[in-house]
Design an enzyme around this catalytic site. Structure first.
Site, short mmCIF file in Angstrom:
data_model
loop_
_atom_site.label_atom_id
_atom_site.label_comp_id
_atom_site.label_asym_id
_atom_site.label_seq_id
_atom_site.Cartn_x
_atom_site.Cartn_y
_atom_site.Cartn_z
N PRO A 210 0.85 -1.19 0.00
CA PRO A 210 0.00 0.00 0.00
C PRO A 210 0.88 1.24 0.00
O PRO A 210 1.84 1.31 0.77
CB PRO A 210 -0.77 -0.12 1.32
CG PRO A 210 0.08 -0.98 2.20
CD PRO A 210 0.85 -1.89 1.29
N GLN B 157 -6.68 -1.49 3.29
CA GLN B 157 -5.92 -1.17 4.50
C GLN B 157 -6.51 0.06 5.19
O GLN B 157 -6.82 1.05 4.54
CB GLN B 157 -4.46 -0.87 4.16
CG GLN B 157 -3.62 -0.76 5.44
CD GLN B 157 -2.23 -0.19 5.23
OE1 GLN B 157 -2.08 0.95 4.81
NE2 GLN B 157 -1.22 -0.97 5.54
N CYS C 104 2.89 3.27 9.49
CA CYS C 104 3.06 4.61 8.95
C CYS C 104 3.86 5.48 9.92
O CYS C 104 3.49 5.64 11.08
CB CYS C 104 1.71 5.26 8.67
SG CYS C 104 1.93 6.94 8.03
N ASN D 77 9.20 -7.13 3.88
CA ASN D 77 9.06 -5.85 3.18
C ASN D 77 10.25 -4.95 3.49
O ASN D 77 10.78 -4.98 4.59
CB ASN D 77 7.74 -5.18 3.61
CG ASN D 77 7.56 -3.79 3.06
OD1 ASN D 77 7.37 -2.84 3.80
ND2 ASN D 77 7.63 -3.65 1.76
C1 FMN Z 1 4.81 7.14 -1.18
C2 FMN Z 1 4.61 6.08 -0.13
C3 FMN Z 1 3.38 5.92 0.47
C4 FMN Z 1 3.19 4.91 1.44
N1 FMN Z 1 1.95 4.72 1.96
C5 FMN Z 1 1.73 3.65 2.77
C6 FMN Z 1 0.41 3.31 3.18
O1 FMN Z 1 -0.57 3.96 2.79
N2 FMN Z 1 0.26 2.24 4.01
C7 FMN Z 1 1.33 1.48 4.44
O2 FMN Z 1 1.15 0.51 5.18
N3 FMN Z 1 2.58 1.79 4.05
C8 FMN Z 1 2.80 2.82 3.21
N4 FMN Z 1 4.05 3.06 2.74
C9 FMN Z 1 5.13 2.13 3.12
C10 FMN Z 1 5.25 1.00 2.08
O3 FMN Z 1 4.08 0.22 2.03
C11 FMN Z 1 6.44 0.08 2.40
O4 FMN Z 1 6.24 -0.51 3.65
C12 FMN Z 1 7.76 0.84 2.42
O5 FMN Z 1 7.85 1.73 1.33
C13 FMN Z 1 8.94 -0.13 2.39
O6 FMN Z 1 8.85 -0.97 1.27
P1 FMN Z 1 9.65 -0.67 -0.12
O7 FMN Z 1 11.11 -0.53 0.25
O8 FMN Z 1 9.38 -1.87 -0.97
O9 FMN Z 1 9.12 0.60 -0.68
C14 FMN Z 1 4.26 4.07 1.81
C15 FMN Z 1 5.51 4.25 1.21
C16 FMN Z 1 5.70 5.22 0.24
C17 FMN Z 1 7.05 5.36 -0.40
#
Ligand code: FMN
Length: 355
Positions: free
Chosen positions: A17, A72, A102, A202
């Site tokens: 998400p 979510q 978050c 993740n």
């Molecule tokens: C622009 C942005 C928005 C995000 N919004 C959410 C969100 O709405 N809900 C959530 O659980 N995590 C959110 N995250 C975190 C991501 O889901 C993820 O846990 C985090 O980016 C680490 O994973 P990655 O390295 O694959 O990006 C967000 C991350 C980014 C970069």
């Protein structure tokens, strides 16, 4: 095979998400390319969903063929979260997911998101209320902990499992790490070993190599990918091909251009005006451009565009340049300059950035 109760997630790769990114248009793009076993909505404030606020009901909407899909939600009040959970179930979500990751000040100030990592008893009240409110499978997405002195994902995960949570995602960073910190997948392995529900890993999984590492180092049941999917929307197709031992699909420059432009065009139809659409295009460009050669040139081209048409023209010119280089012909790439400021207007808040 990854299953959250009776929901099959195949391939065992999940689109993370991401607020302001993973709306229905982006999820459609990822689903069209393929290789992703589960999509998740952006996080939705429980209070707004519980109230039936139209804007947030729209955020919870998904395509009829988008299956499986998780909605979510986030918040701090157990009763409100339970009510929002009911709304999500009524909207047809296959899985309900609670955000405990978050890091934003705004969300944490109201005791939601990753601030729940600091207060397991309160998190337990929330999880219990949500579990009692719905019948659909229920999952939780968390960070490793609050900070280096409180890496308590294992305790949180055990509590969640005891309360009937059926799947977990663990981002290896703590809240204090935000998006930095030193990569440490050990905490995910600890959670995998501590609970018997499926655990998704993740954090910084961006390609085949990092996916293989995450599986090997954590023993996780599946992977969740966020920013890597904006940078390279083909990442799921590539990792899933690797998992099946098949040839890895490669992506031509022409395909990257076509996908970027068609996605932008689809985005445009979802915004009330081009100003909003251009803002979203810039946000996506920040990541997408990291997946192409001379990406900083493309990034500045989009960032410094003042209209959607100008962005399209510059994108076309940029990819033309790349094709010339590919064909062995000379081409000079020039970074776009910021547009002159108009008197009386606020300066643009966005910048090409480096991340
Ligand atoms: C622009 C942005 C928005 C995000 N919004 C959410 C969100 O709405 N809900 C959530 O659980 N995590 C959110 N995250 C975190 C991501 O889901 C993820 O846990 C985090 O980016 C680490 O994973 P990655 O390295 O694959 O990006 C967000 C991350 C980014 C970069």
């Amino acid at each position: 095979m990854l299953r959250i109760r009776d929901i099959e997630i195949d391939p065992k790769l999940v689109l993370a998400p991401m607020e302001g990114v993973t709306d229905v248009t982006f999820r459609r793009l990822i689903r069209q390319i393929g290789g992703c076993g589960l999509t998740v909505t952006e996080f939705i404030p429980a209070a707004s969903l519980a109230r039936g606020d139209v804007k947030f009901l729209r955020m919870a909407a998904f395509d009829p063929d988008e299956s499986p899909i998780a909605i979510q939600i986030y918040g701090a009040d157990p009763a409100v979260l339970a009510e929002a959970a009911r709304v999500a179930e009524a909207k047809g979500a296959h899985i309900l997911d609670l955000n405990m990751g978050c890091p934003s000040k705004q969300v944490c100030k109201n005791s939601g998101g990753s601030s729940l990592m600091k207060d397991i008893p309160h998190a337990q009240r929330i999880v219990r209320a949500m579990r009692a409110a719905v019948r659909i499978p229920f999952t939780v997405k968390m960070r490793a902990g609050w900070d280096a002195s409180m890496r308590n994902a294992v305790d949180m995960a055990r509590m969640c499992e005891d309360e009937g949570v059926e799947g977990l995602t663990v981002h290896w960073r703590t809240r204090a790490d935000r998006y930095g910190g030193e990569r440490d997948l050990g905490i995910i392995r600890e959670v995998v070993e501590a609970v018997s529900v499926p655990v998704l890993a993740n954090g910084d999984i961006v390609d085949i190599e990092s996916a293989r590492e995450a599986f090997a180092e954590t023993g996780c049941a599946g992977l969740m990918i966020g920013r890597g999917a904006i940078r390279n929307p083909w990442v799921f197709a590539q990792i899933s091909a690797d998992m099946r031992g098949e040839e890895i699909p490669t992506v031509s420059l022409a395909e990257r251009e076509r996908v970027l432009l068609s996605y932008y065009e689809a985005l445009r139809t979802t915004f009330k005006n081009d100003h909003g659409a251009l803002g979203r295009m810039k946000k996506i460009a920040r990541y997408f451009t990291r997946g192409v050669p001379e990406g900083d040139v493309l990034r500045s081209a989009i960032f410094y565009s003042t209209t959607v048409e100008q962005a399209y023209e510059r994108i076309a010119e940029f990819f033309h340049g790349l094709r010339e280089v590919e064909a062995g012909r000379p081409w000079t790439f020039t970074r776009a300059a910021p547009p002159p400021r108009r008197r009386g207007r606020q300066p643009q808040r966005t910048s090409p950035g480096t991340s």
